[in-house]
Design a protein around this motif. Structure first.
Motif, mmCIF file in Angstrom:
data_model
loop_
_atom_site.group_PDB
_atom_site.id
_atom_site.type_symbol
_atom_site.label_atom_id
_atom_site.label_comp_id
_atom_site.label_asym_id
_atom_site.label_seq_id
_atom_site.Cartn_x
_atom_site.Cartn_y
_atom_site.Cartn_z
ATOM 1 N N PRO A 349 0.840 -1.196 0.000
ATOM 2 C CA PRO A 349 0.000 0.000 0.000
ATOM 3 C C PRO A 349 0.878 1.249 0.000
ATOM 4 N N TYR A 350 0.429 2.294 -0.698
ATOM 5 C CA TYR A 350 1.258 3.496 -0.806
ATOM 6 C C TYR A 350 0.385 4.735 -0.936
ATOM 7 N N TYR A 367 4.995 7.431 0.134
ATOM 8 C CA TYR A 367 5.249 6.567 1.280
ATOM 9 C C TYR A 367 4.772 5.163 0.938
ATOM 10 N N HIS A 368 5.658 4.157 1.096
ATOM 11 C CA HIS A 368 5.335 2.752 0.871
ATOM 12 C C HIS A 368 5.386 1.996 2.202
ATOM 13 N N PHE A 369 4.416 1.135 2.402
ATOM 14 C CA PHE A 369 4.489 0.155 3.488
ATOM 15 C C PHE A 369 4.572 -1.218 2.845
ATOM 16 N N PHE A 370 5.542 -2.027 3.267
ATOM 17 C CA PHE A 370 5.764 -3.333 2.651
ATOM 18 C C PHE A 370 5.479 -4.452 3.648
ATOM 19 N N ALA A 371 4.834 -5.501 3.127
ATOM 20 C CA ALA A 371 4.552 -6.690 3.941
ATOM 21 C C ALA A 371 4.579 -7.915 3.035
ATOM 22 N N GLY A 386 9.020 -3.526 6.577
ATOM 23 C CA GLY A 386 9.505 -2.158 6.698
ATOM 24 C C GLY A 386 8.754 -1.203 5.794
ATOM 25 N N SER A 387 9.308 -0.013 5.623
ATOM 26 C CA SER A 387 8.648 1.035 4.838
ATOM 27 C C SER A 387 9.697 1.900 4.151
ATOM 28 N N THR A 409 14.646 6.919 1.533
ATOM 29 C CA THR A 409 15.145 6.249 2.730
ATOM 30 C C THR A 409 14.272 5.043 3.037
ATOM 31 N N TYR A 410 14.916 3.957 3.457
ATOM 32 C CA TYR A 410 14.206 2.711 3.765
ATOM 33 C C TYR A 410 14.357 2.420 5.256
ATOM 34 N N PHE A 411 13.214 2.157 5.907
ATOM 35 C CA PHE A 411 13.205 1.830 7.329
ATOM 36 C C PHE A 411 13.124 0.305 7.451
ATOM 37 N N ALA A 412 14.307 -0.323 7.484
ATOM 38 C CA ALA A 412 14.386 -1.780 7.498
ATOM 39 C C ALA A 412 14.106 -2.320 8.897
ATOM 40 N N ASN A 413 13.257 -3.341 8.974
ATOM 41 C CA ASN A 413 12.969 -4.015 10.241
ATOM 42 C C ASN A 413 13.491 -5.451 10.172
ATOM 43 N N ASP A 414 13.140 -6.257 11.164
ATOM 44 C CA ASP A 414 13.626 -7.645 11.195
ATOM 45 C C ASP A 414 13.148 -8.444 9.991
ATOM 46 N N GLY A 415 11.921 -8.151 9.522
ATOM 47 C CA GLY A 415 11.405 -8.864 8.359
ATOM 48 C C GLY A 415 12.209 -8.572 7.112
ATOM 49 N N ALA A 416 12.537 -7.293 6.875
ATOM 50 C CA ALA A 416 13.337 -6.925 5.709
ATOM 51 C C ALA A 416 14.734 -7.522 5.793
ATOM 52 N N LYS A 417 15.325 -7.499 6.992
ATOM 53 C CA LYS A 417 16.677 -8.044 7.166
ATOM 54 C C LYS A 417 16.692 -9.553 6.910
ATOM 55 N N ALA A 418 15.645 -10.241 7.363
ATOM 56 C CA ALA A 418 15.580 -11.690 7.148
ATOM 57 C C ALA A 418 15.362 -12.017 5.676
#
Length: 447
Positions: A349-350, A367-371, A386-387, A409-418
């Motif tokens: 969604p964006y 703004y992007h939210f990724f899942a 992340g987003s 800019t990318y806000f990487a979380n544990d899901g993106a890192k994995a």
């Protein structure tokens, strides 16, 4: 030698054209006063597009200890466009793509790869409503979701194909595409004298061995457009069994001031390049609202199916937008579907805001939210990837010179890192770029 070839080609075209131009001028002078139209037209144009990039986490999160990349990539194109009334259209686009510094200052050896052919095709009518285009060409359909020009990439994307276009009425346009590729690997390139075999190495510059596609476009009204696509991609490794994947679906777009809207739906069946059964889909929709003449908002969502981490069905459920301009849709930092297809799919969604900042400039912010589209579990379940925030500023400096500046800019979380396999990613990931796009028309004549 390749640069010399360009010079020789340009000079040769000049020698060919000059006598024709002189002859044309003589004919015009001898028929002065008569109502005659020139039958031939020739245009020489160019593009120079340097782009400076600071990559502090583009494509994937940089890990601790990794330094950002700083580079300037560059595209040069020379476009030769010849038309003979409505009987023949011959187009050749030569290009050179490099990174500043690859070519030595004293260039005794060309390390950049020299010139290549981006497009080279002939288009001509077969009947009143049917025409053909044969040769190396861009295939760009609808919003570039499945077939796109990939213009963001310095090299772009083009296909060796036959394109037949039929327009049975003012509302309908039918386009078909056919291609059959032979490609060797880096150590075994093919030549015109190859005596036997169906040689194809996946990933050696081609995503498919053969392509059959049909695109139907229907103009409901000036403001409402609908199209349908069917494409078959054939995969083969040298003389192995042929695997075929089918993609089919529809695209709709419309507008009714101050609203604009579009929707896409595609399915994939058959088998992927590895021979696994394909069962995937893509859904996308967006709505734009022009708040004022200089400010507008667009909200949308993309859903590309994927494979759950605990799926044991053996089917490939990850949608593959194989020839799309994916940079346009899934975040400008290119974490997804640009050199990396997430096996778990993607929910995106964006929200985009566009502001007209002047007569020749505008600013956009997205703004992007990724899942993950499917269940994604490693040591724990990940519901988010992340987003990202993308900013782009456009300024038209002259009629043939444009400036673009971007920051993401990318806000990487544990899901993106994995998912990206970067467990020690740095806390802040960003990307800056600045590009000039220079497109002059050098020469144009009718004769």
């Amino acid at each position: 030698m390749k640069v010399n070839f360009l010079s020789i080609t340009t000079l040769g075209i000049g020698f060919i054209l000059c006598p024709n131009l002189v002859k044309a001028q003589e004919e015009i002078s001898t028929t002065e006063g008569l109502d005659t139209e020139p039958q031939n037209a020739f245009t020489l144009s160019a593009q120079l597009r340097p782009r400076l990039e600071y990559r502090n986490g583009a494509y994937r999160p940089l890990q601790e200890g990794e330094a950002p990349a700083i580079l300037t990539n560059n595209r040069l194109r020379l476009n030769f466009d010849y038309k003979h009334s409505d009987r023949l259209h011959l187009y050749v686009s030569l290009q050179n793509v490099n990174v500043w510094g690859q070519a030595p200052q004293i260039q005794a050896v060309d390390r950049t790869g020299g010139m290549s052919v981006f497009e080279a095709y002939a288009a001509f009518p077969l009947a009143n409503t049917l025409n053909a285009k044969i040769g190396r060409q861009v295939i760009a359909l609808d919003d570039d979701r499945i077939f796109g020009s990939l213009d963001w990439h310095p090299a772009g994307r083009s296909h060796d194909a036959v394109n037949l276009n039929w327009m049975p009425s003012e509302q309908w346009t039918l386009r078909s595409f056919f291609a059959y590729n032979q490609s060797g690997n880096a150590t075994a390139l093919l030549n015109v004298n190859t005596p036997s075999g169906q040689h194809f190495t996946p990933g050696a510059g081609q995503d498919y061995q053969h392509l059959e596609a049909l695109h139907a476009h229907y103009s409901i009204s000036e403001a409402q457009q609908l199209s349908f696509l069917f494409a078959n991609l054939g995969y083969r490794t040298d003389n192995s069994a042929d695997q075929n994947m089918q993609t089919f679906g529809a695209y709709y777009t419309g507008k009714s001031n101050p609203l604009s809207y579009s929707a896409s739906a595609y399915m994939q069946t058959g088998k992927n390049a590895s021979g696994a059964k394909k069962s995937a889909f893509l859904l996308a929709a967006n709505v734009g609202y022009r708040v004022t003449p200089s400010f507008g908002l667009t909200a949308g969502v993309d859903y590309l199916s994927g494979n759950a981490s605990d799926d044991t069905s053996g089917k490939d459920k990850a949608f593959n937008p194989f020839s799309g301009t994916n940079h346009k849709f899934y975040g400008f930092m290119d974490y997804y579907y640009v050199g990396f297809t997430p096996n778990v799919g993607l929910l995106n969604p964006y929200l985009t805001a566009n502001v007209r900042t002047g007569e020749k400039s505008n600013l956009s912010a997205t703004y992007h939210f990724f899942a993950p589209a499917a269940k994604f579990k490693t040591d724990k379940k990940h519901n988010s990837l992340g987003s990202e925030i993308d900013l782009v500023y456009n300024l038209k400096l002259q009629s043939f010179i444009g400036l673009q500046v971007g920051y993401s800019t990318y806000f990487a979380n544990d899901g993106a890192k994995a998912l990206k396999n970067t467990p020690n990613a740095r806390s802040y990931q960003d990307w800056f770029w600045c590009s000039l796009n220079i497109n002059p028309e050098i020469f144009s004549a009718k004769f």
